[in-house]
Design a protein around this motif. Structure first.
Motif, PDB file in Angstrom:
ATOM      1  N   ASP A   1     -78.089 -47.207  -7.253  1.00 36.08           N
ATOM      2  CA  ASP A   1     -79.088 -47.191  -6.196  1.00 36.08           C
ATOM      3  C   ASP A   1     -79.284 -48.614  -5.676  1.00 36.08           C
ATOM      4  O   ASP A   1     -78.715 -49.581  -6.198  1.00 36.08           O
ATOM      5  CB  ASP A   1     -80.403 -46.601  -6.716  1.00 36.08           C
ATOM      6  N   ILE A   2     -80.128 -48.760  -4.652  1.00 34.18           N
ATOM      7  CA  ILE A   2     -80.338 -50.075  -4.031  1.00 34.18           C
ATOM      8  C   ILE A   2     -81.644 -50.713  -4.487  1.00 34.18           C
ATOM      9  O   ILE A   2     -82.088 -51.708  -3.907  1.00 34.18           O
ATOM     10  CB  ILE A   2     -80.320 -49.975  -2.498  1.00 34.18           C
ATOM     11  N   ILE A   3     -82.268 -50.132  -5.514  1.00 38.50           N
ATOM     12  CA  ILE A   3     -83.495 -50.707  -6.068  1.00 38.50           C
ATOM     13  C   ILE A   3     -83.318 -50.931  -7.560  1.00 38.50           C
ATOM     14  O   ILE A   3     -82.446 -50.361  -8.200  1.00 38.50           O
ATOM     15  CB  ILE A   3     -84.717 -49.795  -5.827  1.00 38.50           C
ATOM     16  N   LYS A   4     -84.167 -51.801  -8.093  1.00 44.48           N
ATOM     17  CA  LYS A   4     -84.218 -51.989  -9.540  1.00 44.48           C
ATOM     18  C   LYS A   4     -85.665 -52.202  -9.957  1.00 44.48           C
ATOM     19  O   LYS A   4     -86.402 -52.922  -9.275  1.00 44.48           O
ATOM     20  CB  LYS A   4     -83.322 -53.153  -9.976  1.00 44.48           C
ATOM     21  N   PRO A   5     -86.081 -51.581 -11.059  1.00 44.03           N
ATOM     22  CA  PRO A   5     -85.318 -50.534 -11.747  1.00 44.03           C
ATOM     23  C   PRO A   5     -85.150 -49.324 -10.853  1.00 44.03           C
ATOM     24  O   PRO A   5     -85.890 -49.156  -9.877  1.00 44.03           O
ATOM     25  CB  PRO A   5     -86.184 -50.211 -12.957  1.00 44.03           C
ATOM     26  N   GLU A   6     -84.188 -48.470 -11.164  1.00 45.22           N
ATOM     27  CA  GLU A   6     -84.034 -47.245 -10.410  1.00 45.22           C
ATOM     28  C   GLU A   6     -85.173 -46.277 -10.743  1.00 45.22           C
ATOM     29  O   GLU A   6     -85.881 -46.445 -11.749  1.00 45.22           O
ATOM     30  CB  GLU A   6     -82.678 -46.601 -10.726  1.00 45.22           C
ATOM     31  N   VAL A   7     -85.365 -45.281  -9.893  1.00 46.02           N
ATOM     32  CA  VAL A   7     -86.356 -44.238 -10.168  1.00 46.02           C
ATOM     33  C   VAL A   7     -85.846 -43.386 -11.326  1.00 46.02           C
ATOM     34  O   VAL A   7     -84.731 -42.871 -11.284  1.00 46.02           O
ATOM     35  CB  VAL A   7     -86.601 -43.362  -8.931  1.00 46.02           C
ATOM     36  N   VAL A   8     -86.669 -43.258 -12.358  1.00 46.76           N
ATOM     37  CA  VAL A   8     -86.264 -42.551 -13.575  1.00 46.76           C
ATOM     38  C   VAL A   8     -87.215 -41.381 -13.826  1.00 46.76           C
ATOM     39  O   VAL A   8     -88.441 -41.521 -13.729  1.00 46.76           O
ATOM     40  CB  VAL A   8     -86.278 -43.500 -14.791  1.00 46.76           C
ATOM     41  N   VAL A   9     -86.629 -40.219 -14.142  1.00 49.05           N
ATOM     42  CA  VAL A   9     -87.405 -39.037 -14.516  1.00 49.05           C
ATOM     43  C   VAL A   9     -87.299 -38.846 -16.019  1.00 49.05           C
ATOM     44  O   VAL A   9     -86.200 -38.816 -16.577  1.00 49.05           O
ATOM     45  CB  VAL A   9     -86.888 -37.779 -13.801  1.00 49.05           C
TER      46      VAL A   9
ATOM     47  N   ILE B   1     -94.001 -50.982  -2.918  1.00 51.58           N
ATOM     48  CA  ILE B   1     -93.357 -49.770  -3.412  1.00 51.58           C
ATOM     49  C   ILE B   1     -93.142 -49.798  -4.919  1.00 51.58           C
ATOM     50  O   ILE B   1     -92.863 -48.768  -5.529  1.00 51.58           O
ATOM     51  CB  ILE B   1     -92.017 -49.500  -2.691  1.00 51.58           C
ATOM     52  N   GLY B   2     -93.253 -50.972  -5.525  1.00 49.98           N
ATOM     53  CA  GLY B   2     -93.179 -51.067  -6.981  1.00 49.98           C
ATOM     54  C   GLY B   2     -91.783 -51.212  -7.537  1.00 49.98           C
ATOM     55  O   GLY B   2     -91.597 -51.253  -8.755  1.00 49.98           O
ATOM     56  N   TYR B   3     -90.798 -51.293  -6.667  1.00 48.02           N
ATOM     57  CA  TYR B   3     -89.408 -51.504  -7.065  1.00 48.02           C
ATOM     58  C   TYR B   3     -88.856 -52.678  -6.257  1.00 48.02           C
ATOM     59  O   TYR B   3     -89.218 -52.865  -5.090  1.00 48.02           O
ATOM     60  CB  TYR B   3     -88.555 -50.262  -6.786  1.00 48.02           C
ATOM     61  N   GLU B   4     -87.974 -53.451  -6.884  1.00 47.61           N
ATOM     62  CA  GLU B   4     -87.337 -54.569  -6.190  1.00 47.61           C
ATOM     63  C   GLU B   4     -86.037 -54.110  -5.541  1.00 47.61           C
ATOM     64  O   GLU B   4     -85.354 -53.209  -6.052  1.00 47.61           O
ATOM     65  CB  GLU B   4     -87.040 -55.711  -7.177  1.00 47.61           C
ATOM     66  N   ILE B   5     -85.689 -54.734  -4.441  1.00 48.43           N
ATOM     67  CA  ILE B   5     -84.401 -54.458  -3.818  1.00 48.43           C
ATOM     68  C   ILE B   5     -83.300 -55.098  -4.661  1.00 48.43           C
ATOM     69  O   ILE B   5     -83.392 -56.266  -5.037  1.00 48.43           O
ATOM     70  CB  ILE B   5     -84.348 -55.010  -2.382  1.00 48.43           C
ATOM     71  N   ASP B   6     -82.285 -54.321  -4.976  1.00 49.00           N
ATOM     72  CA  ASP B   6     -81.109 -54.848  -5.677  1.00 49.00           C
ATOM     73  C   ASP B   6     -80.219 -55.499  -4.616  1.00 49.00           C
ATOM     74  O   ASP B   6     -79.476 -54.821  -3.909  1.00 49.00           O
ATOM     75  CB  ASP B   6     -80.379 -53.712  -6.387  1.00 49.00           C
ATOM     76  N   GLU B   7     -80.326 -56.815  -4.502  1.00 48.80           N
ATOM     77  CA  GLU B   7     -79.645 -57.532  -3.420  1.00 48.80           C
ATOM     78  C   GLU B   7     -78.129 -57.382  -3.489  1.00 48.80           C
ATOM     79  O   GLU B   7     -77.449 -57.277  -2.459  1.00 48.80           O
ATOM     80  CB  GLU B   7     -80.032 -59.014  -3.433  1.00 48.80           C
TER      81      GLU B   7
ATOM     82  N   LEU C   1     -77.372 -53.926  -2.202  1.00 53.24           N
ATOM     83  CA  LEU C   1     -77.588 -53.925  -0.753  1.00 53.24           C
ATOM     84  C   LEU C   1     -76.383 -54.528  -0.037  1.00 53.24           C
ATOM     85  O   LEU C   1     -75.895 -53.988   0.965  1.00 53.24           O
ATOM     86  CB  LEU C   1     -78.863 -54.692  -0.413  1.00 53.24           C
ATOM     87  N   GLU C   2     -75.896 -55.637  -0.555  1.00 54.47           N
ATOM     88  CA  GLU C   2     -74.728 -56.295   0.031  1.00 54.47           C
ATOM     89  C   GLU C   2     -73.489 -55.411  -0.092  1.00 54.47           C
ATOM     90  O   GLU C   2     -72.672 -55.324   0.837  1.00 54.47           O
ATOM     91  CB  GLU C   2     -74.491 -57.636  -0.664  1.00 54.47           C
ATOM     92  N   GLU C   3     -73.357 -54.742  -1.210  1.00 56.53           N
ATOM     93  CA  GLU C   3     -72.180 -53.895  -1.446  1.00 56.53           C
ATOM     94  C   GLU C   3     -72.113 -52.732  -0.470  1.00 56.53           C
ATOM     95  O   GLU C   3     -71.028 -52.394   0.042  1.00 56.53           O
ATOM     96  CB  GLU C   3     -72.216 -53.365  -2.880  1.00 56.53           C
ATOM     97  N   PHE C   4     -73.252 -52.102  -0.200  1.00 63.49           N
ATOM     98  CA  PHE C   4     -73.259 -50.894   0.619  1.00 63.49           C
ATOM     99  C   PHE C   4     -73.505 -51.163   2.107  1.00 63.49           C
ATOM    100  O   PHE C   4     -73.325 -50.274   2.934  1.00 63.49           O
ATOM    101  CB  PHE C   4     -74.321 -49.920   0.104  1.00 63.49           C
ATOM    102  N   ARG C   5     -73.896 -52.376   2.450  1.00 57.90           N
ATOM    103  CA  ARG C   5     -74.225 -52.685   3.849  1.00 57.90           C
ATOM    104  C   ARG C   5     -72.958 -52.973   4.653  1.00 57.90           C
ATOM    105  O   ARG C   5     -72.092 -53.719   4.214  1.00 57.90           O
ATOM    106  CB  ARG C   5     -75.163 -53.885   3.901  1.00 57.90           C
ATOM    107  N   PHE C   6     -72.885 -52.368   5.842  1.00 57.62           N
ATOM    108  CA  PHE C   6     -71.755 -52.685   6.717  1.00 57.62           C
ATOM    109  C   PHE C   6     -72.196 -53.362   8.014  1.00 57.62           C
ATOM    110  O   PHE C   6     -71.373 -53.808   8.803  1.00 57.62           O
ATOM    111  CB  PHE C   6     -70.918 -51.438   7.023  1.00 57.62           C
ATOM    112  N   LYS C   7     -73.531 -53.466   8.225  1.00 57.50           N
ATOM    113  CA  LYS C   7     -74.004 -54.182   9.406  1.00 57.50           C
ATOM    114  C   LYS C   7     -75.443 -54.604   9.192  1.00 57.50           C
ATOM    115  O   LYS C   7     -76.232 -53.882   8.564  1.00 57.50           O
ATOM    116  CB  LYS C   7     -73.901 -53.303  10.654  1.00 57.50           C
ATOM    117  N   LYS C   8     -75.788 -55.784   9.716  1.00 62.60           N
ATOM    118  CA  LYS C   8     -77.151 -56.314   9.588  1.00 62.60           C
ATOM    119  C   LYS C   8     -77.597 -56.808  10.969  1.00 62.60           C
ATOM    120  O   LYS C   8     -76.891 -57.579  11.616  1.00 62.60           O
ATOM    121  CB  LYS C   8     -77.171 -57.452   8.570  1.00 62.60           C
TER     122      LYS C   8
END
Length: 371
Positions: A329-337, A350-356, A359-366
Motif C-alpha cells: 500500500d502507499i501508507i505506513k503502517p498499512e490498514v490492518v484488520v 488520517i493517522g497514517y504516514e505516506i510511504d514515500e 508513492l514514487e514506485e507507483f506514481r507515473f505523473k506529478k
C-alpha cells in the motif's frame, strides 16, 4: 483562522490489485487513480484520494474527467476564496453540478490538512466517537461455487463480521442458496450494482427465504421510485448505493420508503461534509448506514475508517485491510484488520504516514498547482 494553502499536488498512480475484482459491470485488477495533496505555507500536508475508475461504469465520472475538473475549476475556486474550515469547501463547489468524486478528492485533502493543523485525528475532527470499527468483506464474482465457499471460509477465519457477495442475472439465487447452506448463521448481503428490473421481482422475492442482511442496489442506479415499489414486496431490507448522491437524495428515498438501509460512500456523495449530513439525517429517521468501498488504496481507506467512527455507522463496512487488495500500500503502517476490527488511529490527520518510496514506485505523473 484561515487555512493558508501554498499549493496542491496531484499524484497520478497505477497499482495492481492482489486479485481481479469482478462485479456485474466488469472486472478490474490494475487500478489507475490519483492522490490530491494540499500543502500549507508551513509545510503541513493533507491527502485525499480520487476514487473514480478509468471507465465510467459506476458513475459518469472517470479519472481523467476528475483531473480536468480539479485543475480547471476546483483549485481555482480554492485559490479565490479564503477557507477557515473544511465544511466551507463543499458549498463553494456547489456552483458546479455533479463531479462528486472530484470534489471529494480535494475536500478530503483539506480535511486531512485541517486536522493536522489542529493536532487532532481526522476521526475527532469529523465528530467520531468510536475507537475501533467493525468491518466486513466484499467478494467479487468467482468462477465456481467451490472457489467462492473457500474464499468465504478464509475471510470468516480472519474474523470479518459480514460477507458481501456480488450478484447478477444468472448468478444469484442458486449461488446464494449454496452459500447459505454452507454458512447458515453468517451475516450475508447481496450487491446487485443495478443489474435487475422490476421484471425480476419473482426472483428477487426468493431472496427473502435466505435471511440476508440486505440486498444492495438491485434496480437502476438513478432510481428511487421502483425501489420503493420493490421494497414493499420484500421482507429483505433494500440498501441504496448508486441512487444516493446527496442529502437531498437520501431525504427523498427515505420519504418514499425506497430503502431501509443506506450505504454512504464518501466519493459518491461529494466528500466528508455531505457524508456527515446524510449520516445525521439517517440517524434521526432510524435508517442505519454503513461505509461502502471503492477499492481504495491507503489514503481513501483511512478516510473511510475516520467517517465510520460516527455513531450511526452501525453495520460493518467494506473497509477491509490493505493486504486484501494490495501487495504493497502507499501508507505506513498499512490498514490492518484483527478479528474483524480496525483500531482507529489517534495521531493527527488520517493517522497514517505516506510511504514515500511506494508513492514514487507507483506514481507515473506529478502535477503541481500554486495557490
Amino acid at each position: 483562522m484561515v487555512i493558508p494553502f501554498k499549493k496542491f499536488i496531484i499524484h497520478r498512480l497505477n497499482m495492481r490489485m492482489v486479485d481481479p475484482f469482478a462485479t456485474s459491470f466488469g472486472t478490474m485488477q490494475d487500478k489507475e487513480f490519483f492522490l490530491v495533496e494540499a500543502v500549507d505555507i508551513n509545510g503541513n500536508r493533507g491527502f485525499g484520494e480520487g476514487v473514480a475508475f478509468p471507465i465510467p461504469w459506476y458513475t459518469e465520472e472517470t479519472v481523467k474527467s476528475n483531473l480536468n475538473i480539479i485543475e480547471d475549476f476546483l483549485i481555482p475556486i480554492l485559490r479565490d476564496n479564503e477557507i477557515q474550515h473544511p465544511n466551507e469547501v463543499f458549498p463553494l463547489f456547489g456552483r458546479l453540478r455533479g463531479n462528486n468524486m472530484a470534489k471529494a478528492a480535494i475536500e478530503g485533502a483539506v480535511w486531512d490538512l485541517f486536522a493536522k493543523r489542529e493536532g487532532i485525528s481526522l476521526a475527532q475532527a469529523l465528530g467520531g466517537e468510536k475507537t475501533e470499527i467493525d468491518v466486513g468483506i466484499s467478494i467479487g464474482i468467482q468462477p465456481t461455487i467451490d472457489e467462492l465457499l473457500k474464499k468465504i471460509a478464509g475471510f470468516l477465519d480472519q474474523g470479518y463480521k459480514r460477507i458481501k457477495l456480488k450478484i447478477k442475472p444468472g448468478h444469484d439465487v442458486d449461488m446464494l442458496r449454496e452459500v447459505r447452506k454452507a454458512f447458515p448463521d453468517t451475516p450475508i448481503m447481496a450487491d446487485a450494482n443495478s443489474a435487475y428490473t422490476l421484471d425480476d421481482i419473482h426472483m428477487l422475492k426468493q431472496l427473502d427465504d435466505l435471511n440476508l442482511l440486505m440486498i444492495e442496489q438491485p434496480l437502476q442506479h438513478y432510481d428511487i421510485i421502483d425501489h420503493a415499489k420493490l421494497q414493499k414486496e420484500l421482507h429483505t431490507p433494500i440498501c441504496l448505493d448508486e441512487s444516493i448522491h446527496s442529502l437531498y437524495d437520501a431525504e427523498k428515498a427515505i420519504e418514499l420508503g425506497s430503502c431501509k438501509i443506506i450505504n454512504i460512500k464518501v466519493g459518491r456523495v461529494g466528500g466528508l461534509s455531505e457524508s456527515i449530513k446524510i449520516h445525521d439525517y439517517c440517524k434521526v429517521h432510524g435508517i442505519p448506514v454503513w461505509c461502502g468501498g471503492m477499492l481504495e488504496a491507503g489514503v481513501g481507506r483511512a478516510h473511510n475508517v475516520a467517517i465510520t467512527t460516527l455513531s450511526n455507522f452501525v453495520l460493518p463496512g467494506d473497509t477491509a485491510g490493505s493486504s486484501r487488495y494490495w501487495e504493497k500500500d502507499i501508507i505506513k503502517p498499512e490498514v490492518v484488520v484483527e478479528n474483524g476490527v480496525i483500531k482507529v488511529p489517534t495521531s493527527p490527520g488520517i493517522g497514517y504516514e505516506i510511504d514515500e518510496a511506494a508513492l514514487e514506485e507507483f506514481r507515473f505523473k506529478k502535477l503541481e498547482y500554486e495557490v
